[in-house]
Write a protein that holds these residues in place. Sequence first.
Motif, PDB file in Angstrom:
ATOM      1  N   GLY A 150      35.848  64.591   6.649  1.00  0.00           N
ATOM      2  CA  GLY A 150      36.241  64.009   7.935  1.00  0.00           C
ATOM      3  C   GLY A 150      35.190  64.278   9.003  1.00  0.00           C
ATOM      4  O   GLY A 150      34.762  63.364   9.720  1.00  0.00           O
ATOM      5  N   LEU A 151      34.744  65.525   9.085  1.00  0.00           N
ATOM      6  CA  LEU A 151      33.768  65.875  10.121  1.00  0.00           C
ATOM      7  C   LEU A 151      32.439  65.148   9.887  1.00  0.00           C
ATOM      8  O   LEU A 151      31.803  64.662  10.831  1.00  0.00           O
ATOM      9  N   LEU A 152      32.033  65.068   8.610  1.00  0.00           N
ATOM     10  CA  LEU A 152      30.761  64.389   8.321  1.00  0.00           C
ATOM     11  C   LEU A 152      30.846  62.895   8.622  1.00  0.00           C
ATOM     12  O   LEU A 152      29.925  62.307   9.192  1.00  0.00           O
ATOM     13  N   VAL A 153      31.975  62.290   8.248  1.00  0.00           N
ATOM     14  CA  VAL A 153      32.125  60.846   8.506  1.00  0.00           C
ATOM     15  C   VAL A 153      32.203  60.584  10.007  1.00  0.00           C
ATOM     16  O   VAL A 153      31.638  59.612  10.524  1.00  0.00           O
ATOM     17  N   ALA A 154      32.892  61.490  10.726  1.00  0.00           N
ATOM     18  CA  ALA A 154      32.963  61.330  12.191  1.00  0.00           C
ATOM     19  C   ALA A 154      31.561  61.387  12.789  1.00  0.00           C
ATOM     20  O   ALA A 154      31.215  60.608  13.678  1.00  0.00           O
ATOM     21  N   GLY A 155      30.749  62.308  12.281  1.00  0.00           N
ATOM     22  CA  GLY A 155      29.393  62.466  12.814  1.00  0.00           C
ATOM     23  C   GLY A 155      28.478  61.325  12.424  1.00  0.00           C
ATOM     24  O   GLY A 155      27.691  60.849  13.228  1.00  0.00           O
ATOM     25  N   ARG A 156      28.587  60.869  11.188  1.00  0.00           N
ATOM     26  CA  ARG A 156      27.640  59.849  10.732  1.00  0.00           C
ATOM     27  C   ARG A 156      28.114  58.428  11.052  1.00  0.00           C
ATOM     28  O   ARG A 156      27.409  57.655  11.679  1.00  0.00           O
ATOM     29  N   ALA A 157      29.355  58.122  10.634  1.00  0.00           N
ATOM     30  CA  ALA A 157      29.807  56.736  10.771  1.00  0.00           C
ATOM     31  C   ALA A 157      30.582  56.493  12.070  1.00  0.00           C
ATOM     32  O   ALA A 157      30.419  55.450  12.711  1.00  0.00           O
ATOM     33  N   GLY A 158      31.403  57.494  12.473  1.00  0.00           N
ATOM     34  CA  GLY A 158      32.187  57.313  13.701  1.00  0.00           C
ATOM     35  C   GLY A 158      31.276  57.119  14.901  1.00  0.00           C
ATOM     36  O   GLY A 158      31.493  56.234  15.733  1.00  0.00           O
ATOM     37  N   SER A 159      30.213  57.934  14.969  1.00  0.00           N
ATOM     38  CA  SER A 159      29.293  57.816  16.104  1.00  0.00           C
ATOM     39  C   SER A 159      28.622  56.441  16.093  1.00  0.00           C
ATOM     40  O   SER A 159      28.501  55.793  17.131  1.00  0.00           O
ATOM     41  N   ALA A 160      28.214  55.994  14.910  1.00  0.00           N
ATOM     42  CA  ALA A 160      27.542  54.693  14.829  1.00  0.00           C
ATOM     43  C   ALA A 160      28.480  53.551  15.220  1.00  0.00           C
ATOM     44  O   ALA A 160      28.079  52.604  15.902  1.00  0.00           O
ATOM     45  N   MET A 161      29.745  53.666  14.807  1.00  0.00           N
ATOM     46  CA  MET A 161      30.718  52.615  15.164  1.00  0.00           C
ATOM     47  C   MET A 161      30.917  52.565  16.679  1.00  0.00           C
ATOM     48  O   MET A 161      30.928  51.492  17.286  1.00  0.00           O
ATOM     49  N   ALA A 162      31.084  53.753  17.283  1.00  0.00           N
ATOM     50  CA  ALA A 162      31.294  53.793  18.733  1.00  0.00           C
ATOM     51  C   ALA A 162      30.071  53.234  19.457  1.00  0.00           C
ATOM     52  O   ALA A 162      30.205  52.450  20.412  1.00  0.00           O
ATOM     53  N   ALA A 163      28.880  53.594  18.970  1.00  0.00           N
ATOM     54  CA  ALA A 163      27.657  53.121  19.631  1.00  0.00           C
ATOM     55  C   ALA A 163      27.514  51.606  19.480  1.00  0.00           C
ATOM     56  O   ALA A 163      27.179  50.905  20.441  1.00  0.00           O
ATOM     57  N   GLU A 164      27.811  51.095  18.285  1.00  0.00           N
ATOM     58  CA  GLU A 164      27.653  49.655  18.057  1.00  0.00           C
ATOM     59  C   GLU A 164      28.628  48.847  18.919  1.00  0.00           C
ATOM     60  O   GLU A 164      28.228  47.905  19.608  1.00  0.00           O
ATOM     61  N   ILE A 165      29.891  49.263  18.903  1.00  0.00           N
ATOM     62  CA  ILE A 165      30.883  48.519  19.694  1.00  0.00           C
ATOM     63  C   ILE A 165      30.600  48.700  21.187  1.00  0.00           C
ATOM     64  O   ILE A 165      30.735  47.763  21.981  1.00  0.00           O
ATOM     65  N   GLY A 166      30.176  49.915  21.566  1.00  0.00           N
ATOM     66  CA  GLY A 166      29.843  50.174  22.972  1.00  0.00           C
ATOM     67  C   GLY A 166      28.697  49.287  23.443  1.00  0.00           C
ATOM     68  O   GLY A 166      28.740  48.709  24.531  1.00  0.00           O
ATOM     69  N   ALA A 167      27.664  49.174  22.594  1.00  0.00           N
ATOM     70  CA  ALA A 167      26.525  48.322  22.964  1.00  0.00           C
ATOM     71  C   ALA A 167      26.966  46.866  23.058  1.00  0.00           C
ATOM     72  O   ALA A 167      26.508  46.118  23.929  1.00  0.00           O
ATOM     73  N   MET A 168      27.887  46.474  22.177  1.00  0.00           N
ATOM     74  CA  MET A 168      28.409  45.094  22.254  1.00  0.00           C
ATOM     75  C   MET A 168      29.190  44.878  23.545  1.00  0.00           C
ATOM     76  O   MET A 168      29.153  43.806  24.134  1.00  0.00           O
TER      77      MET A 168
END
Lengths: 261, 258
Positions: B105-123
Amino acid sequence: MSERIDPVTGEPASISYVNVHKSFGTQHVLRGLNLAIPRGKITVIIGRSGTGKSVTIKHVMGLLRPDKGEIWVGNDNLATMRDRDLRTVRNRFGVVFQDAALFDSMNVLDNVAFPLREHSRLRDREVVAKVRGLLAQVGLAGAELKLPSQLSGGMRKRAGLARALVRDPEFVLYDEPTTGLDPILTAAMDKLIVDTQESRPGITSVVISHDMHAVLGIADKIAMLVDGVVAHEGTPEYFKNSKDPLVHQFLTGSLDGPMKV
Amino acid sequence: MIVRAIEAIGRMFVEPMEELGRVTHIGGRGLLNLFIPPIRIRHTIAQLEFIGVQSLPIIILTSFFTGGVFTLQSFKAFQLFGAQGLVGGTVGVALTRELAPTLTGLLVAGRAGSAMAAEIGAMRVSEQIDALDAMAIDPINYLVKPRIIAATLAAPLLTAVFDLIGIFGSYVVAIYTLRMSYPDFMIRLDDWVDWDDIWGGLFKAAVFGLIIGVVACYKGFYTKGGAVGVGKSTTSSVVVSSVMILVSNYFIARYILP
């Protein structure tokens, strides 16, 4: 609602704002906006930054809801519509965003094809043919496979226009289509707006712009927003000949006048 | 005076309540959209590939060494009272019940969760989400739903890999470094680790995946203020989902899977 007639052009209004108010926190942006957008014409909304121009067009797409007042598109009052019905109204609009708002992950062809692929039952071959035709019209033939990051500002805006037109909308909204372009690209974009209007009889265009030179050249009607209301509206001729200090200051870009920096 | 005090107390609660409302709105609508077409299978598979397949190397590496180091340390402790044979079982239970789901959970939050938030945020800040709305496409259906589904599915799958490779790492260290015998290592592992432990761990991981998906999408979706805003959303998505994973882990262990 009985059909309103736009006082400037004498055409029936296809979009009407009636006493629209909108606040964000303590900031009262629209303060009783009344505006008629004539059918089949180009209406340009001008005004200083922060006077509510973008907010005005975001209301007509239903991206924002007014705190008070009515917004009529044909016989639909967007202010009281449910979200699901708003989506139906949005199908009638094409929007050219300020920075084009193309999807970074898709190439130009997929960006422009996107609304068709989402909403129509056309075969992909037909979609691609239509998109290629539109890209040629806006001067982007050959750029189909480029990513948005590989395009110049002007190319991005043209791709944005192609995407806005791909579903043959009744209304095209342009949010500052020439901001950030050099004078020649600006002239090309203005010509594209006029050509789009002429090649698609019956469509209604609404343009937000700061570029007074272009505004006077392309508009059928100009509405000037000051402090969230329409302070002046008229034809380009009216604005050219106006002795009003507000209009004069805006047209000449002078620092001296009723509007302070 | 009293009115002001009450107002101040009220204000303290307004923002968290608004935030809670928005999270529930995103999560609720994301889940409700499961049943609303279009299903967006292709998007979901793409997200599964991103969250799941692309996280595999980091999960494999982490799990192997987690199993290894846990074996090394517990061996030292058990050796003190001559109970080295308990190492395999202890590591197995700890991995399947706690370590694998939580660390995944922690690794996925760090690797994929951050990328998802950044991608949607940039959109959001580049008006791409407004563009979706303007094209009459529900951004929740298009952006949020596939990510929530993919995160909820990918986390347990990655946890299963973590279980497997973690125990393999433990086995390698036990047999080749600590010179334990094969039966010594395997007997307790076989005895102590039930399917219930494994399923429980996978269930937890699914909850963590859901948390990661909802938090990342929520943070991205409500991003404000350009590049700085995207940075804030990304950081905050990792911090909030990590804390929520650790806190919910306790409550799941205490009340749902005792």
